[in-house]
Write an enzyme that holds these catalytic residues in place. Structure first.
Site, PDB file in Angstrom:
ATOM      1  N   SER A 245      27.771 -25.831  26.373  1.00 12.74           N
ATOM      2  CA  SER A 245      26.591 -26.565  25.956  1.00 12.74           C
ATOM      3  C   SER A 245      26.348 -27.749  26.893  1.00 12.74           C
ATOM      4  O   SER A 245      26.184 -27.560  28.087  1.00 12.74           O
ATOM      5  CB  SER A 245      26.762 -26.995  24.502  1.00 12.74           C
ATOM      6  OG  SER A 245      25.542 -27.363  23.948  1.00 12.74           O
ATOM      7  N   ASP A 474      20.475 -17.892  21.351  1.00 12.01           N
ATOM      8  CA  ASP A 474      21.137 -19.186  21.193  1.00 12.01           C
ATOM      9  C   ASP A 474      20.106 -20.209  20.716  1.00 12.01           C
ATOM     10  O   ASP A 474      19.078 -20.407  21.357  1.00 12.01           O
ATOM     11  CB  ASP A 474      21.731 -19.627  22.535  1.00 12.01           C
ATOM     12  CG  ASP A 474      22.645 -20.839  22.415  1.00 12.01           C
ATOM     13  OD1 ASP A 474      22.309 -21.779  21.677  1.00 12.01           O
ATOM     14  OD2 ASP A 474      23.691 -20.843  23.083  1.00 12.01           O
ATOM     15  N   HIS A 502      25.532 -20.066  19.128  1.00 12.90           N
ATOM     16  CA  HIS A 502      25.576 -20.981  20.265  1.00 12.90           C
ATOM     17  C   HIS A 502      26.829 -20.740  21.086  1.00 12.90           C
ATOM     18  O   HIS A 502      27.950 -20.848  20.578  1.00 12.90           O
ATOM     19  CB  HIS A 502      25.551 -22.418  19.745  1.00 12.90           C
ATOM     20  CG  HIS A 502      25.456 -23.453  20.819  1.00 12.90           C
ATOM     21  ND1 HIS A 502      24.698 -23.306  21.946  1.00 12.90           N
ATOM     22  CD2 HIS A 502      26.049 -24.674  20.926  1.00 12.90           C
ATOM     23  CE1 HIS A 502      24.803 -24.377  22.700  1.00 12.90           C
ATOM     24  NE2 HIS A 502      25.632 -25.219  22.107  1.00 12.90           N
TER      25      HIS A 502
END
Length: 533
Positions: A245, A474, A502
């Site tokens: 991320s 996602d 995610h």
């Protein structure tokens, strides 16, 4: 929604702490670029006519003023967690003035103990910004990464400056945070808009008052430069790294600054540094809408789905959820001795979009709240998202998140009037979450420190192969961002996971895990265009 970190650092499958970007400061972990690293001979013109420079490589030789940092020796000690060692590393508070003082960064490692040739250190970062990398290492990466990876690498983490154990940014106390997280972020009139602005101003002013020394020096570029010092003091010629991320932006920034020092690098759930804060937020709103539609499709297969039965469309389910939120706005419901209003309920729902493994829990929580007027389930999801403990204390995750985001990119909006004009676009992107996510971007508008970053591309010319991983549905880092980052990085290989949730590594796809493990252990990246499910 509130300006908040996106729910990561929580639990994925296999008790994995989520490595997410947090919804804040434009409610997204955004790209950073210091003025000193801006110039480049290459530039492109964006759709809006803005010229975007590529992040420039720093000089390969270490400036003399930084030599004491690069040659320091870490004193390892027992962490109190079996198998792990901890140390404190010094870095310059201001890289332009390395004699102006230090920032002390917490580092942890778990030494490789298996057979086979050692591969050096593997630095991990779970995202945020604001997520504790040390917590992630001790709770997940250092114990649940594949055994063969842990056997060959020293697993290492550093909490970035301003985060957790590394001189944490401080703003509000627990009671103040409770009030802040409950502020209505879908204002219906001028009074509610003023209350939202007042809450954001108070948050920003408190950060400025309590963390004045550090607040100008928590950018992603500075954190990436800290990682290079760590690489050197660990004795590694190149940096091996797995970032998820926001951690992908941190890793890509390192690659742009130090391309010749990139080792084996995995960027999972990739961000796009070329986008401004407003576009990032708008894209993420669309990402949550995609995830919500996938959740509805799953939910209506179950007889206890509170949003409808078989044949219910996502739009109809969204209308029901929106109506429920509006009821909570007017009449909060009991929740384990507290009250659940619209803001916290929305947070609980969005928190569950990050992992399809949370959908059953969300379905049960919504059933209790909508049919039994018991908000405890949704409140628990919201508390987990904010890292609020049972005693009402909070980690510094939200505070660090805002501090980094607001330094990394100029604010998405200039004020409430600007947000109001953008609402139709956000509502189109996500009828359920869009308006709240638009209003949640205001905190950087009132930030006491001016942003040092701008949108930019990262090319990292000359870097070793970098694996960029994107998940098709996602919610937090839309797949298009992975495609864009892979196109920018000169040596990238895009690895696609056709799935929900995610990030992808360690979440159940043997195809993804095998491709990444092979790369980490052998240095062989997946073939171009590889797709997994």
């Amino acid at each position: 929604m509130r300006t908040r970190p996106s729910p990561r650092s929580r639990r994925h499958r296999r008790t994995r702490p989520r490595s997410a970007i947090r919804l804040t400061a434009g409610f997204l972990a955004a790209a950073a670029l210091l003025v000193s690293a801006c110039s480049s001979g290459n530039s492109t013109t964006s759709a809006g006519g803005r010229v975007e420079a590529a992040l420039a490589e720093l000089p390969r030789s270490t400036p003399s003023g930084l030599a004491p940092y690069y040659t320091q020796r870490l004193r390892w000690r027992d962490c109190g967690v079996p198998g792990f060692q901890c140390a404190t590393m010094r870095a310059p508070l201001d890289y332009d003035r390395p004699d102006a003082g230090d920032v002390r960064l917490a580092v942890a490692r778990k030494k490789a103990t298996g057979k086979g040739k050692p591969l050096g250190s593997l630095l991990v970062n779970p995202g945020g910004p604001g997520g504790s990398a040390i917590g992630y290492l001790q709770q997940y990466a250092g114990v649940a990464y594949p055994a063969q990876v842990r056997a060959r690498y020293d697993m290492v983490a550093v909490d970035p400056r301003g985060v957790a154990r590394s001189e944490p940014v401080e703003c509000l106390d627990g009671r103040q945070m409770d009030a802040y997280t409950q502020t209505d972020t879908t204002p219906d009139d001028a009074k509610e808009r003023n209350a939202l602005v007042a809450a954001d101003r108070k948050f920003a002013e408190s950060c400025g008052a309590r963390s004045a020394r550090l607040l100008r020096h928590v950018s992603t570029v500075e954190a990436a430069r800290d990682m290079d010092i760590l690489r050197a003091v660990l004795g590694d010629r190149r940096l091996n790294y797995v970032g998820a991320s926001y951690g992908t932006f941190l890793g890509a920034t390192y690659a742009g600054l130090f391309p010749a020092r990139v080792g084996r690098m995995v960027l999972d759930g990739a961000m796009d540094p070329s986008l401004d804060a407003r576009r990032l937020n708008l894209d993420q709103a669309a990402g949550f809408e995609t995830a919500f539609r996938a959740f509805v499709k799953d939910c209506v297969r179950h007889s206890d789905c509170p949003l409808g039965g078989r044949g219910t469309t996502p739009a109809q389910a969204g209308d029901r959820l929106h109506a429920f939120f509006r009821k909570l706005d007017a009449h909060p419901i009991p929740a384990d001795g507290r009250r659940l209003g619209e803001a916290l309920a929305t947070t609980g729902v969005i928190a569950s979009m990050y992992d399809e493994g949370s959908w059953e829990q969300l379905r049960e929580a919504l059933t209790s709240a909508m049919k039994k007027k018991d908000g405890a389930g949704l409140l628990s999801l919201s508390d987990s998202y904010y890292e609020r403990d049972a005693d009402g204390g909070y980690s510094n995750l939200m505070m660090a998140n805002a501090a980094v985001n607001c330094l990394d990119l100029p604010p998405a909006f200039s004020g409430p009037e600007d947000v109001q004009k953008a609402l139709p676009a956000f509502e189109k992107a996500s009828p359920v979450f869009g308006p709240g996510l638009a209003w949640a971007t205001l905190n950087c508008t009132y930030w006491p420190v001016r942003a040092t970053g701008e949108p930019h591309r990262i090319e990292a010319k000359g870097a070793a192969p970098i694996v960029v991983v994107g998940t098709v549905r996602d919610p937090a880092t839309p797949y298009r961002w992975a495609r864009s980052l892979a196109a920018q990085l000169s040596s990238a290989r895009l690895l696609t996971y056709d799935g929900d949730g995610h990030t992808a590594y360690g979440r159940g796809s043997t195809c993804i895990d095998t491709a990444i493990d092979t790369y980490l252990l052998r240095g062989t990246p997946p073939p171009a265009g590889k797709r997994c499910s």
